[in-house]
Scaffold this motif. Structure first.
Motif: not given
Ligand code: 5GP
Length: 219
Positions: A21, A40, A44, A47, A56, A75, A84-86, A106, A151
């Motif tokens: 993505k 976002s 976590r 990485r 992030y 959300e 994880y949040g927007t 997600e 995952r």
């Molecule tokens: P990763 O740890 O791989 O960066 O992210 C894990 C998942 O969290 C991915 O599917 C990513 O798109 C999702 N994610 C990232 N930011 C947000 C967010 O703000 N809100 C939500 N609900 N999911 C998020």
């Protein structure tokens, strides 16, 4: 006169971890300069080469929970034991400026947005196959076997929700996939329901103007 609603669209992009993505969205930024990708917050840890404020906003669990209490998120969700949040910050401002806002989030978060935001567009990015997804996750070499396994299992659950999205794009080639996402964004702008209901408001005035137009006086 027909008037198009020039406000930006809210575009939600989901797909299993490893579907690519972020790569697709980075390519999209090169071909479409009218988009703004929301950054976002997450609890976590960073990485690999991730940078705070770019990939992030990295927060502690407590900092994240404080923001939840202050209603600072559009959300948020718990995914693989992390928040994880927007952030709500800036989203409306960008949409009002006519800029399309992209959320890469997600499935739980996407479904929340679907229930609460009118007219958002939902795109699901699929890997070419589950075999390929497994290889991509393993080859990232940034996480333990347990986390990768988690995952991979989550990916199956996420794919089960695909019918709740409006569009699906298979990411077999980055260029092709990002062009498809861009085409979706463009065609959404041409939807008839983006016409604002103002075109009949001055009908009488327009007809009167036409009747009084001097250009026709010699006819
Ligand atoms: P990763 O740890 O791989 O960066 O992210 C894990 C998942 O969290 C991915 O599917 C990513 O798109 C999702 N994610 C990232 N930011 C947000 C967010 O703000 N809100 C939500 N609900 N999911 C998020």
């Amino acid at each position: 006169m027909l008037k198009l609603n020039k406000k930006g669209s809210l575009i939600v992009i989901s797909g299993p971890s490893g579907a690519g993505k972020d790569t697709v969205v980075n390519k999209l930024k090169e071909i479409n300069d009218n988009i703004w990708v929301s950054i976002s917050c997450t609890s976590r840890l960073p990485r690999g080469s991730e940078i705070d404020g770019k990939d992030y906003f990295f927060l502690t669990k407590e900092q994240f929970e404080e923001k939840i209490n202050n209603n600072e998120f559009l959300e948020y969700a718990v995914y693989n034991d992390n928040y994880y949040g927007t952030p709500l910050y800036k989203i409306n401002e960008k949409l009002n400026e006519g800029i399309d806002v992209i959320l890469v989030i997600e499935v739980q978060g996407a479904l929340y947005v679907k229930q609460h935001v009118k007219d958002a567009i939902f795109i699901f990015i699929m890997p070419p196959s589950m075999e390929e997804l497994k290889n991509r996750l393993v080859n990232r070499k940034t996480e333990s076997k347990d986390k990768i396994l988690n995952r991979f299992k989550t990916a199956y659950n996420e794919i089960n929700e695909i019918t709740k999205y409006n569009y699906v794009v298979v990411n077999d080639e980055i260029e092709k996939a990002s062009n498809k996402v861009n085409s979706i964004i463009m065609s959404e702008k041409c939807r008839v329901d983006r016409i604002e209901d103002v075109y009949v408001s001055n009908k009488e005035e327009m007809i009167h103007e036409l009747l009084m137009d001097k250009k026709f006086d010699n006819e």
